[in-house]
Every structure is written in structure tokens, then in C-alpha cells.
Scaffold this active site. Sequence first.
Site, PDB file in Angstrom:
ATOM      1  N   HIS A  18      -1.639   0.987  -9.797  1.00  0.00           N
ATOM      2  CA  HIS A  18      -2.243   0.026  -8.967  1.00  0.00           C
ATOM      3  C   HIS A  18      -2.833  -0.934  -9.711  1.00  0.00           C
ATOM      4  CE1 HIS A  18      -4.412  -0.768  -4.933  1.00  0.00           C
ATOM      5  NE2 HIS A  18      -4.033  -1.808  -5.357  1.00  0.00           N
ATOM      6  N   ARG A  41       0.690  -0.903   0.013  1.00  0.00           N
ATOM      7  CA  ARG A  41      -0.113  -0.130  -0.007  1.00  0.00           C
ATOM      8  C   ARG A  41       0.841   1.307  -0.047  1.00  0.00           C
ATOM      9  NH1 ARG A  41      -3.655  -2.456  -1.590  1.00  0.00           N
ATOM     10  NH2 ARG A  41      -5.570  -2.849  -0.338  1.00  0.00           N
TER      11      ARG A  41
HETATM   12  N1  LIG Z   1      -1.023  -3.735  -5.332  1.00  0.00           N
HETATM   13  C1  LIG Z   1      -1.977  -4.793  -5.584  1.00  0.00           C
HETATM   14  O1  LIG Z   1      -2.620  -4.707  -6.580  1.00  0.00           O
HETATM   15  C2  LIG Z   1      -2.477  -5.336  -4.391  1.00  0.00           C
HETATM   16  C3  LIG Z   1      -3.333  -6.438  -4.598  1.00  0.00           C
HETATM   17  C4  LIG Z   1      -3.727  -7.502  -3.574  1.00  0.00           C
HETATM   18  C5  LIG Z   1      -3.005  -7.170  -2.494  1.00  0.00           C
HETATM   19  N2  LIG Z   1      -2.458  -6.022  -2.241  1.00  0.00           N
HETATM   20  C6  LIG Z   1      -1.700  -5.855  -0.740  1.00  0.00           C
HETATM   21  O2  LIG Z   1      -1.087  -6.990  -0.417  1.00  0.00           O
HETATM   22  C7  LIG Z   1      -1.281  -7.204   0.913  1.00  0.00           C
HETATM   23  C8  LIG Z   1      -1.057  -8.647   1.629  1.00  0.00           C
HETATM   24  O3  LIG Z   1      -2.045  -9.585   1.234  1.00  0.00           O
HETATM   25  P1  LIG Z   1      -2.081 -10.926   2.033  1.00  0.00           P
HETATM   26  O4  LIG Z   1      -3.349 -11.654   1.296  1.00  0.00           O
HETATM   27  O5  LIG Z   1      -0.726 -11.547   1.601  1.00  0.00           O
HETATM   28  O6  LIG Z   1      -2.255 -10.669   3.507  1.00  0.00           O
HETATM   29  P2  LIG Z   1      -2.028 -11.837   4.567  1.00  0.00           P
HETATM   30  O7  LIG Z   1      -2.496 -13.027   4.118  1.00  0.00           O
HETATM   31  O8  LIG Z   1      -2.787 -11.205   5.640  1.00  0.00           O
HETATM   32  O9  LIG Z   1      -0.627 -11.558   5.155  1.00  0.00           O
HETATM   33  C9  LIG Z   1      -0.078 -10.541   5.758  1.00  0.00           C
HETATM   34  C10 LIG Z   1       1.576 -10.834   5.984  1.00  0.00           C
HETATM   35  O10 LIG Z   1       2.135  -9.629   6.555  1.00  0.00           O
HETATM   36  C11 LIG Z   1       2.660 -10.124   7.869  1.00  0.00           C
HETATM   37  N3  LIG Z   1       2.450  -8.869   8.695  1.00  0.00           N
HETATM   38  C12 LIG Z   1       1.383  -7.996   9.069  1.00  0.00           C
HETATM   39  N4  LIG Z   1       1.909  -6.996   9.955  1.00  0.00           N
HETATM   40  C13 LIG Z   1       3.266  -7.376  10.329  1.00  0.00           C
HETATM   41  C14 LIG Z   1       4.060  -6.573  11.004  1.00  0.00           C
HETATM   42  N5  LIG Z   1       3.508  -5.498  11.796  1.00  0.00           N
HETATM   43  N6  LIG Z   1       5.428  -7.120  10.921  1.00  0.00           N
HETATM   44  C15 LIG Z   1       5.926  -8.085  10.291  1.00  0.00           C
HETATM   45  N7  LIG Z   1       5.020  -8.654   9.279  1.00  0.00           N
HETATM   46  C16 LIG Z   1       3.724  -8.504   9.437  1.00  0.00           C
HETATM   47  C17 LIG Z   1       1.885 -11.175   8.373  1.00  0.00           C
HETATM   48  O11 LIG Z   1       2.700 -11.856   9.273  1.00  0.00           O
HETATM   49  P3  LIG Z   1       1.964 -13.310   9.788  1.00  0.00           P
HETATM   50  O12 LIG Z   1       2.564 -14.496   9.023  1.00  0.00           O
HETATM   51  O13 LIG Z   1       2.881 -13.451  11.239  1.00  0.00           O
HETATM   52  O14 LIG Z   1       0.835 -12.908  10.380  1.00  0.00           O
HETATM   53  C18 LIG Z   1       1.659 -11.933   6.900  1.00  0.00           C
HETATM   54  O15 LIG Z   1       2.895 -12.560   6.688  1.00  0.00           O
HETATM   55  C19 LIG Z   1      -2.838  -6.611   1.352  1.00  0.00           C
HETATM   56  O16 LIG Z   1      -3.142  -6.222   2.631  1.00  0.00           O
HETATM   57  C20 LIG Z   1      -3.098  -5.589   0.459  1.00  0.00           C
HETATM   58  O17 LIG Z   1      -2.498  -4.260   1.133  1.00  0.00           O
HETATM   59  C21 LIG Z   1      -2.009  -5.365  -3.266  1.00  0.00           C
END
Ligand SMILES: NC(=O)c1ccc[n+]([C@@H]2O[C@H](COP(=O)([O-])OP(=O)(O)OC[C@H]3O[C@@H](n4cnc5c(N)ncnc54)[C@H](OP(=O)(O)O)[C@@H]3O)[C@@H](O)[C@H]2O)c1
Length: 254
Positions: free
Chosen positions: A217, A169
Site C-alpha cells: 500500500h 482498494r
Molecule cells: N493505493 C493507494 O495508495 C491509494 C491512494 C489514494 C487513493 N486510493 C484509492 O483511489 C480511489 C480514487 O480516488 P479519487 O480521488 O480519484 O476518487 P474520485 O475523485 O471520487 O473518483 C472516483 C471515480 O470512480 C468513478 N466511480 C465511482 N463509482 C463507480 C461505479 N460504480 N462505476 C463506475 N465508475 C465509478 C467515479 O465516476 P464519476 O466520475 O462518474 O463520479 C469517478 O470517476 C480512492 O477512493 C482510494 O480508494 C488509493
Amino acid sequence: MPNLKAILVLGAGVDSVLGDPDLPGDAPVLRLVDAGLSGPMAEYALYAVLHFQRRMADYFEQQRSATWQRRDELLAKRWTVGVMGLGVLGATVAQRIAAQGYPVAGWSRSGNPVEGIEVYAGAAGFDPFLARSRVLVNVLPLTPGTRGILNARTFSTMPAGSYMVNIGRGGHVNEVDLIAALDAGQLAGAMLDVFDQEPLPAVHPFWRHPKIIVTPHVAAPTLASESEAQVVGNIGRLERGEQPLGLVDRKKGY
Ligand SMILES: NC(=O)c1ccc[n+]([C@@H]2O[C@H](COP(=O)([O-])OP(=O)(O)OC[C@H]3O[C@@H](n4cnc5c(N)ncnc54)[C@H](OP(=O)(O)O)[C@@H]3O)[C@@H](O)[C@H]2O)c1
């Protein structure tokens, strides 16, 4: 909406929903879990790594002046990549890049293992993770704990002349610090897909910075059919009293 049973978010990130002051306190918030997004996210990140490793920015520039000059290139096996966030999307991003021969490490809160990836955990693991990462790929969710995490301190802990790719983000980036790190040469380039303000305003300096690549994006847009199937499945699970997919932990913010 007094009968609201759940809030189904048509995206993997829930930062905008959780930040809404009108969000009801009790309804479960469900996000998309992969729903076809991990493949496109991995393609985008792999393209960025290849672009930087194979010096494509330099060659595009050289072509403008018909300059035939070979640049030093490091082999993939010496081109270390670090993926911030090893969730549903980050783990796939890390594994796809590793499959191309890059030494990939990941960083997450828990440090849960991901096959084939060296994992660093939490605050203690952050600096050693950064210090080994020539390309940093951010796939974190935006939460109070991760806002502004791509800042001067982070960049200065990475090796001099590193690269940054942001597909998490825009709020993860301290924009002033990023431009300063690029101008000072601490970072050699950045590929940015997400921004604090979207669309990125035409006057924003990112558009014209020679070391920044801007995309609108597009790393992984929500896919209608996959999302529809997951939303329908989740409504069924809720109606049957089963655990739904992608239940957001409001305290953690993701
Ligand atoms: N650019 C784009 O087109 C696009 C598209 C889709 C999504 N996104 C972004 O991608 C993000 C990730 O999606 P996801 O489905 O992979 O999410 P997810 O499955 O919830 O994974 C989040 C990861 O981040 C880690 N994390 C969260 N807070 C942290 C912290 N304070 N310190 C260290 N690690 C931390 C979590 O650790 P744990 O494993 O320990 O819980 C987990 O490994 C979304 O939230 C969105 O913002 C972008």
C-alpha cells in the site's frame, strides 16, 4: 461529540469511515482531493504498464538461470490500457500513461470527458471497455457498487493474457477469482498495492504466486504538508460558510 462540525479524512478514499457503524449521521465527511497523490499514483501505474509491456518479469526470471532469450514485445502504441475510475486520481493516471504513447481508455459512472482519453460510461460501457484493455488499472473508490468488481466475469471479458493493476482498494478484488484467472492464463500477471486485509498476512497465497507482484500500500501515501494545507483550508471554508473541498456524497459512497 455533540458539537462535531465535520469529519476530515486524511486520505482520498472514505470506505473505512463510511463503513464505521458509529459514524454520526449529519456531519459532513470531507476527503483529500489530490493533495499531491495523483503524481505518485500515476508513477506507480506507469511503472506497472512498462514492467508488463517490456516483459521485465520474464527477464528477471531468466537472469536467475543466466538465460539470454529475447521475448516478443508489442510496441506501446499497440498496448491498450484501461483505467477504471476517472476521478481526481484516475484521470491523471490515464493522462500520464497516454502521454507515453499507450492507447488509454477510461471507465466511470458518468462518462464525463477527460482530455485525450477515450471514455466509457456505466454498465453499458463496461464490457466494451474491458474487451479493449490489455492492462486494466483500477483506481475506483470502494463502494457497495464496486466491491468485488475485479472478478471472474471481468477477467474473462478482457483479452486472453491480459494484466491487472490494483491501486484502488483490496475489496475490489475477488481473490479466489484472481488466482484462478492467473493460473488459467486468462490473466498473465497482476501488480497489487492494496488488499482486503492489510498488512497482507504472511501465509497469504498472493505473496508466493509467480504472476503476482505485491507492494505494501505504497502507491500514494498521504503527504503531510499538502494534506495539512487542505485540511486547514477546509476548516476555514466551513467557518466562513463556504463550500468545502472533497465533500463526500454519502449516498454514492465517494
Ligand atoms: N493505493 C493507494 O495508495 C491509494 C491512494 C489514494 C487513493 N486510493 C484509492 O483511489 C480511489 C480514487 O480516488 P479519487 O480521488 O480519484 O476518487 P474520485 O475523485 O471520487 O473518483 C472516483 C471515480 O470512480 C468513478 N466511480 C465511482 N463509482 C463507480 C461505479 N460504480 N462505476 C463506475 N465508475 C465509478 C467515479 O465516476 P464519476 O466520475 O462518474 O463520479 C469517478 O470517476 C480512492 O477512493 C482510494 O480508494 C488509493
